[in-house]
Structure formats: structure tokens, C-alpha cells
Design an enzyme around this catalytic site. Structure first.
Site, PDB file in Angstrom:
ATOM      1  CG  ASP A   9      -0.508   0.403   2.378  1.00 43.17           C
ATOM      2  OD1 ASP A   9       0.635   0.550   2.396  1.00 43.17           O
ATOM      3  OD2 ASP A   9      -1.291  -0.047   3.533  1.00 43.17           O
ATOM      4  CG  ASN A  35      -5.090  12.102  -3.043  1.00 40.33           C
ATOM      5  OD1 ASN A  35      -4.859  12.165  -4.302  1.00 40.33           O
ATOM      6  ND2 ASN A  35      -5.581  10.629  -2.584  1.00 40.33           N
ATOM      7  CG  ASP A  54      -6.826   9.342  -9.827  1.00 40.81           C
ATOM      8  OD1 ASP A  54      -7.101   8.609  -9.007  1.00 40.81           O
ATOM      9  OD2 ASP A  54      -7.962  10.200 -10.550  1.00 40.81           O
ATOM     10  CG  ASP A  91      -3.693   3.112  -0.487  1.00 40.15           C
ATOM     11  OD1 ASP A  91      -4.432   2.479   0.260  1.00 40.15           O
ATOM     12  OD2 ASP A  91      -2.747   3.910   0.560  1.00 40.15           O
TER      13      ASP A  91
END
Length: 247
Positions: free
Chosen positions: A125, A133, A142, A168
Site C-alpha cells: 500500500d 491528495n 491517480d 491504494d
């Protein structure tokens, strides 16, 4: 999904070392005809698994040990080359990796990757996706997911399976590979992510864990083991981060 005879979407045939049929998901007469199409391919190599296309099927041939005896397991999965929706249903749009739907097929056994006696599972992850973000927006987030997917695809073999499990989180299955091999793959993926991220002016940090599957364990146990391994790495990172802050 595509219309058609669902019973013919997956063919499984098990042979003993004398090439006698021990099990077939189709009737024996059709199983014999199918084996004739395969020819002597599985008799000519010790390098298993073998993967190739035959007519409308993706075919995998492997050797497995069942109660101390070796068998050939032939799995043929019907391809749907004209069915775009079928492919989309199993593919993550951002990374091009398989998605959670494909993972469910692996769990159920209805997959291009037959259960083998041993494989390693990697969990990955992204540590700092929320930070990216919040700082740069979800478009950048993204891009992070895309970069991790690209790195995974580049660093695993064609016969392995890379999946975006969700958000993720990523899962990788390395068939016929032990845990040491899994850790080598993880390091290759880290290096590839760093290289791709640098080209985008980004800093992407991941955590990863690995576990080894054998016939004595179930998939749930393997996931838990890999998850513990991943969070052990996260704890070490957090300890180092806290020490740096205090200093």
C-alpha cells in the site's frame, strides 16, 4: 459477462504419470479429444507450469503433488476476445492490473491461474497517498496509483498476477516462488517506483509485506500473514519518523 455455455468456460483435467485421466470437468470422450489436441507437450518438459493458447482457450499445464503422488493438472479457460465488457470487469481502469473481481475469481478457483502447491503473496500500500491528495489534488493521487501499477507490471513475470485490490492497496501472486524471491521483487518494485516518480517530480513511499503459501494453509491465513508483515514495516517507519521529529 458474455453469453454462452458457462459449463464450457473452464475445463480441468487431471492425469496421473501414466497419462490416465483421473478427473475431468467434461465427459471422458471429450476430455480424450482435448488431450489429443494438446499432443505430447506435457510429456516433453520438466519446466512447469506451461502456458499457451489453444483455439479459444488459455491453457495452463502444471504438476502437483496430491497425497504423495504427482499429477498433471490441465486448466483451460475460454477466452472471450470479442467481449470487451468481460475484460473490463476484471481490469482496473487506472493501472491496467487485475481488479478485485479477478481476486474473487482466484479465491473461487475460476481463474487463468490455477491453484499451485506453492506461491508467495505480496501486499503493497502507498504510505503517503493522502498527503499527496491533500497537497496536489486527486489527479496527482491517480497518477501515484498509475505509477505503482506500472512498476508492478514491469517487475513481475508474465505468469504472475498483479492486482489492484482497492484504493491504494495492491496484491501480487508470484507462482512457484518462495518468500525470499518475494522480497527481491518488492525491492525491484520500490526502485522502479522511485525512478518513475522522480520523472514526475513526485515522492512515492510504499510499505509491503509478503507471505508464502503451501498446501497446509488457506488464503485467509496468507493474507493475514502478509498484512502483519506489511504493518511491521509501517511500525518501523513510524518509529524512525518519530525519532527524527524529536531530534
Amino acid at each position: 459477462m458474455c453469453k454462452g455455455d458457462k459449463n464450457r468456460e473452464i475445463i480441468r483435467i487431471v492425469l496421473n504419470k501414466r497419462y490416465d485421466i483421473q478427473y475431468a470437468s467434461i465427459d471422458n470422450q471429450n476430455a480424450i479429444k482435448y488431450l489429443e489436441k494438446l499432443g505430447d507437450l506435457y510429456r516433453l518438459t520438466d519446466n512447469f507450469p506451461i502456458e499457451y493458447d489453444l483455439e479459444d482457450y488459455n491453457v495452463t499445464i502444471d504438476e502437483v503433488n496430491i497425497t504423495g503422488n504427482m499429477y498433471y493438472v490441465i486448466t483451460a479457460v475460454l477466452r472471450h476476445p470479442k467481449c470487451k465488457n468481460c475484460r473490463k470487469a476484471l481490469t482496473d481502469a487506472v493501472t491496467g492490473l487485475y481488479n478485485r473481481n479477478y481476486w474473487e475469481k482466484i479465491i473461487s478457483g475460476a481463474t487463468l491461474h490455477p491453484r499451485t502447491q506453492n506461491f508467495s503473496l505480496i501486499l503493497i500500500d502507498v504510505d503517503n497517498l493522502k498527503e499527496i491528495n491533500d497537497t496536489y489534488g486527486h489527479t496527482a493521487g491517480d497518477k501515484v496509483i498509475e505509477i505503482v501499477g506500472q512498476a508492478i507490471k514491469k517487475c513481475i513475470r508474465k505468469e504472475d498476477a498483479g492486482l489492484r485490490y482497492g484504493g491504494d492497496e495492491f496484491i501480487i501472486l508470484l507462482f512457484n516462488q518462495d518468500k525470499k524471491a518475494a522480497y527481491r521483487v518488492i525491492e525491484r518494485i520500490r526502485r522502479e517506483i522511485n525512478k518513475l516518480a522522480a520523472g514526475q517530480g513526485m515522492n512515492i513511499q510504499i510499505s509491503a509485506g509478503a507471505a508464502y503459501y503451501d498446501c497446509l494453509r488457506n488464503m485467509g491465513d496468507i493474507i493475514k500473514m502478509a498484512d502483519r508483515d506489511l504493518y511491521k514495516e509501517k511500525r518501523v517507519k513510524n518509529l524512525k519518523k518519530n525519532r527524527t521529529v524529536k531530534n
